[in-house]
Design an enzyme around this catalytic site. Sequence first.
Site, short mmCIF file in Angstrom:
data_model
loop_
_atom_site.label_atom_id
_atom_site.label_comp_id
_atom_site.label_asym_id
_atom_site.label_seq_id
_atom_site.Cartn_x
_atom_site.Cartn_y
_atom_site.Cartn_z
N ASP A 1 53.77 28.55 43.10
CA ASP A 1 52.75 29.22 42.22
C ASP A 1 52.06 27.89 41.24
O ASP A 1 52.63 27.10 40.87
CB ASP A 1 53.25 30.18 41.31
CG ASP A 1 52.39 31.00 40.13
OD1 ASP A 1 51.56 30.31 40.03
OD2 ASP A 1 52.88 32.05 39.67
N ASP B 1 45.02 30.20 38.33
CA ASP B 1 46.62 30.46 38.70
C ASP B 1 46.33 31.22 40.09
O ASP B 1 45.88 32.34 39.86
CB ASP B 1 46.86 31.24 37.36
CG ASP B 1 48.18 31.62 37.36
OD1 ASP B 1 49.03 31.38 38.45
OD2 ASP B 1 48.73 32.05 36.43
N HIS C 1 47.79 38.97 34.47
CA HIS C 1 47.27 38.66 32.81
C HIS C 1 46.11 38.06 33.01
O HIS C 1 45.53 37.42 33.78
CB HIS C 1 48.42 37.58 32.31
CG HIS C 1 48.82 36.31 33.27
ND1 HIS C 1 47.89 35.30 33.21
CD2 HIS C 1 49.63 36.25 34.26
CE1 HIS C 1 48.54 34.45 34.25
NE2 HIS C 1 49.55 34.93 34.88
N HIS D 1 48.71 33.07 29.41
CA HIS D 1 48.98 34.33 29.49
C HIS D 1 48.29 35.08 28.43
O HIS D 1 48.90 35.00 27.25
CB HIS D 1 50.65 34.48 29.37
CG HIS D 1 51.20 34.22 30.63
ND1 HIS D 1 51.58 32.94 31.07
CD2 HIS D 1 51.38 34.97 31.74
CE1 HIS D 1 52.04 32.77 32.21
NE2 HIS D 1 51.94 34.08 32.98
N GLU E 1 48.67 39.36 40.33
CA GLU E 1 49.83 38.73 40.97
C GLU E 1 51.01 39.60 41.38
O GLU E 1 51.91 39.83 40.78
CB GLU E 1 50.47 37.57 40.23
CG GLU E 1 50.67 37.74 38.92
CD GLU E 1 51.53 36.61 38.34
OE1 GLU E 1 52.02 35.65 38.80
OE2 GLU E 1 51.54 36.25 37.08
N GLU F 1 48.79 35.69 44.70
CA GLU F 1 47.91 35.53 43.40
C GLU F 1 46.75 34.93 43.65
O GLU F 1 46.47 34.01 44.19
CB GLU F 1 48.89 34.90 42.27
CG GLU F 1 48.31 34.87 40.83
CD GLU F 1 49.10 34.11 39.82
OE1 GLU F 1 49.92 33.31 40.17
OE2 GLU F 1 48.84 34.53 38.56
CO CO Z 1 50.57 32.26 38.61
#
Ligand code: CO
Length: 302
Positions: free
Chosen positions: A89, A100, A159, A167, A192, A280
């Site tokens: 990640d 992300d 998120h 986040h 994700e 993700e």
């Molecule tokens: Co991530």
Amino acid sequence: MSHGPLDDDAVESYREAGAVLVEAMNEAREMVEPGRSQLEVAEWVEDFVREEGAGLAFPVNLSVDPEASHATPSRDDDTEFGEEMVCLDVGVHVDGYIADAAVTVDHTGNVELVEAAEMALEAAVDEAGPGVEVGVVGQAIEDVIRGYGYTPVLNLSGHGVEQYDAHTEPNVPNRGVDRSVELEPGQAVAIEPFATDGRGKVGEGTDEEIYELQREKSVRDRRARQVLEEIAEFDGLPFAARWLSNDRAGMALRRLKQADVVKGYPVLKEADDALVSQAEHTLLVTDEGVEVITAGIHDFDG
Ligand code: CO
């Protein structure tokens, strides 16, 4: 919170962050193999991102087998990858605008568990758009993963991301939810799905290598003060203990935690010690639909 459309500079920064992330991810995933040092892979990604002129939105997460999130090598870590399932990640930012994304590299032979998370992400991205309830996106994720005979990790969710904040709202659940908030144009959202052959719940493990500045506050201890000065350079984003130059950083971090100046992110592990896979993407919600800024890392990206 209401969102206007993103301005052109923000969109361009998101796209740049996504492009750097995709390049790093596609190199790094090939490096994740038995016998290779975890630290080497994490540092390769982090060095690459910095050399590209981008920043790290958080330390490279290498979560192994029952670990789902928040695992990153420690300073001088000599752990090597084994015949494992590894969730890789990565978070990259340009001018604070964050991409992300995650892929799972499997050396256990559980191909379908990886596929379940991937296909759930594809279904979620297809479902997402302006005015779509996040619970509907979550239902798409849950349906696909249960269709494979696995369970989504129910207490982890996607998120929002905003400038220098990894986040934010809205939460995007990995299960169906009735009457939830709608996605809005101008939002950037990380979706994700996690899939597991366990009960689908993660708890906190004992390892903790990722921290974040919680509030500015003066501290008396000289070494803690020095570490705090270094932490200021991370722009309020999560950082790894190994990024700190001070060789006594561990004790200083404990002091700063006690004073509620920094918070830690313990490793999250599946409650049955079962394998966890993850997929993700980060996408921008537009007036017409979505733009996936991390496209190019999943099989379905086309
Ligand atoms: Co991530």
